[in-house]
Design an enzyme around this catalytic site. Structure first.
Site, PDB file in Angstrom:
ATOM      1  N   CYS A  63     -51.784  17.190 107.936  1.00  9.11           N
ATOM      2  CA  CYS A  63     -51.923  15.763 108.251  1.00  9.11           C
ATOM      3  C   CYS A  63     -51.346  15.531 109.642  1.00  9.11           C
ATOM      4  CB  CYS A  63     -51.253  14.882 107.188  1.00  9.11           C
ATOM      5  SG  CYS A  63     -49.457  14.915 107.210  1.00  9.11           S
ATOM      6  N   ARG A  64     -50.983  14.304 109.956  1.00 12.53           N
ATOM      7  CA  ARG A  64     -50.475  13.998 111.293  1.00 12.53           C
ATOM      8  C   ARG A  64     -49.092  14.588 111.527  1.00 12.53           C
ATOM      9  NH1 ARG A  64     -47.535  10.404 114.403  1.00 12.53           N
ATOM     10  NH2 ARG A  64     -46.623   9.405 112.591  1.00 12.53           N
TER      11      ARG A  64
END
Length: 98
Positions: A63-64
Site C-alpha cells: 500500500c502507500r
C-alpha cells in the site's frame, strides 16, 4: 505477521524471483504507479474477491505506507493465506513502477 522491506522485495525481483504481489491502494493512488507485476485489489474489495486468490501461493501486500497492507495481511492470514506485508509501502519503494 511476516514483513519484508521495499529494498528486500526489490532485490528479490531484481534476482528474477517470481513474487505474487497485491497492491491494496485505491484507484487514484494506483494511477501514480505500482510495482511492476503487482495486481490491484483495493483493500475494501479483498473480502469479495477472495476467489481470485490461491491459498497455495504466497502473496506480498503493498500500500502507500504499510498500514492498509498490514490490515489486509491480518485479514488474509486469518482466512488461511500465506501473506507478507511490505513495510514502508510505496513511500519506501525505489524500484521501477508501471
Amino acid at each position: 505477521m511476516k514483513e519484508i522491506t521495499a529494498s528486500e522485495l526489490e532485490k528479490r525481483l531484481d534476482e528474477g524471483q517470481h513474487v505474487n504481489m497485491i497492491d491494496v491502494r485505491e484507484d487514484d493512488e494506483i494511477a501514480t504507479g505500482k510495482v511492476i507485476g503487482a495486481i490491484h485489489i483495493p483493500l475494501g474489495e479483498i473480502p469479495a474477491r477472495l476467489d481470485e486468490l490461491d491459498k497455495t501461493k504466497p502473496y506480498t501486500l503493498i500500500c502507500r505506507s504499510g498500514g492498509r497492507s498490514g490490515r489486509a495481511a491480518e485479514f488474509l492470514e486469518e482466512e488461511g493465506y500465506d501473506v507478507t506485508n511490505m513495510t514502508g509501502g510505496m513511500l519506501s519503494w525505489q524500484g521501477p513502477i508501471e
